[in-house]
Design a protein around this motif. Structure first.
Motif, PDB file in Angstrom:
ATOM      1  N   GLY A  28       0.794  -1.220   0.000  1.00 51.15           N
ATOM      2  CA  GLY A  28       0.000   0.000   0.000  1.00 51.15           C
ATOM      3  C   GLY A  28       0.822   1.263   0.000  1.00 51.15           C
ATOM      4  O   GLY A  28       0.259   2.368  -0.067  1.00 51.15           O
ATOM      5  N   LEU A  29       2.137   1.133   0.079  1.00 51.25           N
ATOM      6  CA  LEU A  29       3.011   2.301   0.179  1.00 51.25           C
ATOM      7  C   LEU A  29       3.914   2.493  -1.034  1.00 51.25           C
ATOM      8  O   LEU A  29       4.016   3.591  -1.570  1.00 51.25           O
ATOM      9  N   MET A  30       4.581   1.436  -1.446  1.00 52.01           N
ATOM     10  CA  MET A  30       5.591   1.548  -2.502  1.00 52.01           C
ATOM     11  C   MET A  30       5.019   1.164  -3.852  1.00 52.01           C
ATOM     12  O   MET A  30       4.554   0.036  -4.046  1.00 52.01           O
ATOM     13  N   THR A  31       5.040   2.098  -4.786  1.00 51.81           N
ATOM     14  CA  THR A  31       4.573   1.849  -6.142  1.00 51.81           C
ATOM     15  C   THR A  31       5.758   1.511  -7.043  1.00 51.81           C
ATOM     16  O   THR A  31       6.903   1.859  -6.747  1.00 51.81           O
ATOM     17  N   PRO A  32       5.505   0.850  -8.169  1.00 49.11           N
ATOM     18  CA  PRO A  32       6.598   0.598  -9.120  1.00 49.11           C
ATOM     19  C   PRO A  32       7.258   1.888  -9.593  1.00 49.11           C
ATOM     20  O   PRO A  32       8.472   1.926  -9.819  1.00 49.11           O
ATOM     21  N   GLU A  33       6.459   2.954  -9.734  1.00 52.78           N
ATOM     22  CA  GLU A  33       7.014   4.233 -10.180  1.00 52.78           C
ATOM     23  C   GLU A  33       7.983   4.812  -9.150  1.00 52.78           C
ATOM     24  O   GLU A  33       9.064   5.323  -9.494  1.00 52.78           O
ATOM     25  N   ASP A  37      12.114   5.464  -9.514  1.00 48.34           N
ATOM     26  CA  ASP A  37      12.791   6.724  -9.212  1.00 48.34           C
ATOM     27  C   ASP A  37      13.927   6.519  -8.209  1.00 48.34           C
ATOM     28  O   ASP A  37      15.008   7.092  -8.356  1.00 48.34           O
ATOM     29  N   ALA A  38      13.678   5.690  -7.193  1.00 49.48           N
ATOM     30  CA  ALA A  38      14.691   5.451  -6.168  1.00 49.48           C
ATOM     31  C   ALA A  38      15.895   4.719  -6.748  1.00 49.48           C
ATOM     32  O   ALA A  38      17.051   5.059  -6.467  1.00 49.48           O
ATOM     33  N   VAL A  39      15.635   3.713  -7.576  1.00 51.67           N
ATOM     34  CA  VAL A  39      16.726   2.932  -8.164  1.00 51.67           C
ATOM     35  C   VAL A  39      17.499   3.756  -9.183  1.00 51.67           C
ATOM     36  O   VAL A  39      18.741   3.709  -9.238  1.00 51.67           O
ATOM     37  N   GLU A  40      16.802   4.527  -9.994  1.00 54.80           N
ATOM     38  CA  GLU A  40      17.460   5.393 -10.973  1.00 54.80           C
ATOM     39  C   GLU A  40      18.408   6.364 -10.283  1.00 54.80           C
ATOM     40  O   GLU A  40      19.562   6.556 -10.707  1.00 54.80           O
ATOM     41  N   GLN A 159       8.750  -8.110 -13.229  1.00 52.15           N
ATOM     42  CA  GLN A 159       9.610  -7.691 -14.329  1.00 52.15           C
ATOM     43  C   GLN A 159       8.789  -7.253 -15.536  1.00 52.15           C
ATOM     44  O   GLN A 159       9.070  -6.214 -16.148  1.00 52.15           O
ATOM     45  N   MET A 160       7.781  -8.039 -15.889  1.00 51.66           N
ATOM     46  CA  MET A 160       6.984  -7.699 -17.058  1.00 51.66           C
ATOM     47  C   MET A 160       6.238  -6.383 -16.851  1.00 51.66           C
ATOM     48  O   MET A 160       6.213  -5.525 -17.738  1.00 51.66           O
ATOM     49  N   ARG A 161       5.623  -6.229 -15.693  1.00 55.75           N
ATOM     50  CA  ARG A 161       4.868  -4.996 -15.430  1.00 55.75           C
ATOM     51  C   ARG A 161       5.752  -3.759 -15.515  1.00 55.75           C
ATOM     52  O   ARG A 161       5.343  -2.716 -16.034  1.00 55.75           O
ATOM     53  N   ALA A 162       6.972  -3.862 -14.988  1.00 57.43           N
ATOM     54  CA  ALA A 162       7.879  -2.718 -15.019  1.00 57.43           C
ATOM     55  C   ALA A 162       8.393  -2.458 -16.427  1.00 57.43           C
ATOM     56  O   ALA A 162       8.518  -1.305 -16.859  1.00 57.43           O
TER      57      ALA A 162
END
Length: 338
Positions: A28-33, A37-40, A159-162
């Motif tokens: 409920g907190l961390m979105t793929p988006e 951003d954090a990984v980039e 992986q696919m969703r991202a």
């Protein structure tokens, strides 16, 4: 007065508040988006020399066939300091548990005191998918239309969703060691509104513009001859000595990027090509250099690019720090005093 506690500084006596974000709250907190951003940002900080990972510890513990280890690091820019502890328990599925188990511990960079304890299972899946997605954004051809998936385990859906967020894919093709598991890829593709086709490895290489490999294999499945010019590969499964997803010769033909060069050549996909003398650390580039604009990345539509995603502790710290901020803002974090 001989009471040592009375003589101790008040700051030393004061309790230390630690934020706890349980696994159940992560979805409920961390979105793929947000993970992207954090990984980039982490890749960019690493390439600038503002963040660095400590040596990885990963061992078979001699119990329950488990692999257990630590990944840790420090980002001087964001002040993220900490570690992820966990590993792989192959018997967990029979217990109704996730085979991969992990927890992230964050520390205050100014004092060294623990600041947060965060469930790391979903975060690991999200940050791993985000890493391959970052590579697709910066390295895949702009006209990529077919996504190839090798592997149909739990991580494959993430992986696919991202991946599909990065290009206008029109189709997904997939292959797995165990064909009966391909329904996960088919269902995920359907969820994303894309047609799915189960194919041979030869057919996958012939069709796919982007290939994501996410297996735990110790022998290559994708061969050099399978991959056509212009393909981008995100190899995400090899993170331990001995693992291998693609033929070593493919790294000699591709322009290779990675999260961290030292890990790539020792426990990543590049370990085998280095051992065979087909490539070296000098031939591998940090993906963050492309993000920062100090490396051009892909130089032609015919070039094969590869991201060797070994997984670094700084990624875990970045997504954990982001989720702690969100949990505090939304009032769903627990706090204890140590």
């Amino acid at each position: 007065m001989n009471d040592l506690s009375a003589q101790a500084p008040k700051a030393a006596q004061a309790g230390n508040t630690v934020t706890i974000v349980p696994e159940a709250e992560i979805a409920g907190l961390m979105t793929p988006e947000a993970a992207f951003d954090a990984v980039e940002a982490t890749f960019a900080a690493m390439a600038r020399g503002d963040a660095y990972n400590f040596p990885v510890i990963r061992e078979a513990i001699g119990h329950a066939d488990a692999l257990y280890g630590f990944k840790s690091g420090f980002d001087r820019e964001s002040l993220a300091l900490g570690l992820k502890s966990g590993g792989y328990w192959p018997g967990n599925e029979a217990r109704g548990l996730t085979n991969h188990q992990s927890t992230v511990i964050l520390f205050d960079a100014d004092t060294g005191r623990p600041s947060a304890l965060v469930g790391g299972n979903l975060l690991t899946a999200l940050r791993t998918a985000a890493a391959s997605a970052v590579s697709i954004r910066y390295l895949a051809r702009q006209d990529a239309k077919v996504l190839g998936m090798i592997g149909a385990g739990h991580q494959s859906a993430f992986q696919m969703r991202a991946a599909v967020q990065q290009r206008s894919f029109e189709k997904v093709v997939g292959w797995n060691y165990h064909p009966e598991m391909l329904s996960r890829l088919a269902d995920t593709a359907a969820e994303l509104g894309l047609p799915f086709e189960a194919v041979t490895l030869e057919e996958l290489g012939a069709q796919a513009d982007v290939i994501v490999t996410i297996t735990s294999s110790f022998a290559p499945s994708l061969l050099d001859a399978h991959v056509r010019p212009g393909t981008h590969l995100a190899c995400m499964g090899t993170d331990t000595k001995g693992k291998q997803e693609v033929e070593a010769g493919l790294l000699a033909r591709a322009r290779v990027f990675t999260d961290e060069v030292a890990q790539s050549v020792t426990l990543g996909e590049a370990q085998h090509a280095v051992a065979e003398g087909l490539t070296s650390a000098d031939d591998i580039t940090q993906l963050g250099a492309v993000i920062n604009g100090t490396h051009p990345g892909r130089t032609s539509d015919q070039e094969i690019t590869m991201f060797d995603g070994t997984g670094v502790g700084l990624q875990d710290l970045a997504v954990a720090a982001a989720v702690v901020r969100l949990a505090r803002e939304q009032g769903v974090a627990s706090q204890v005093v140590l």
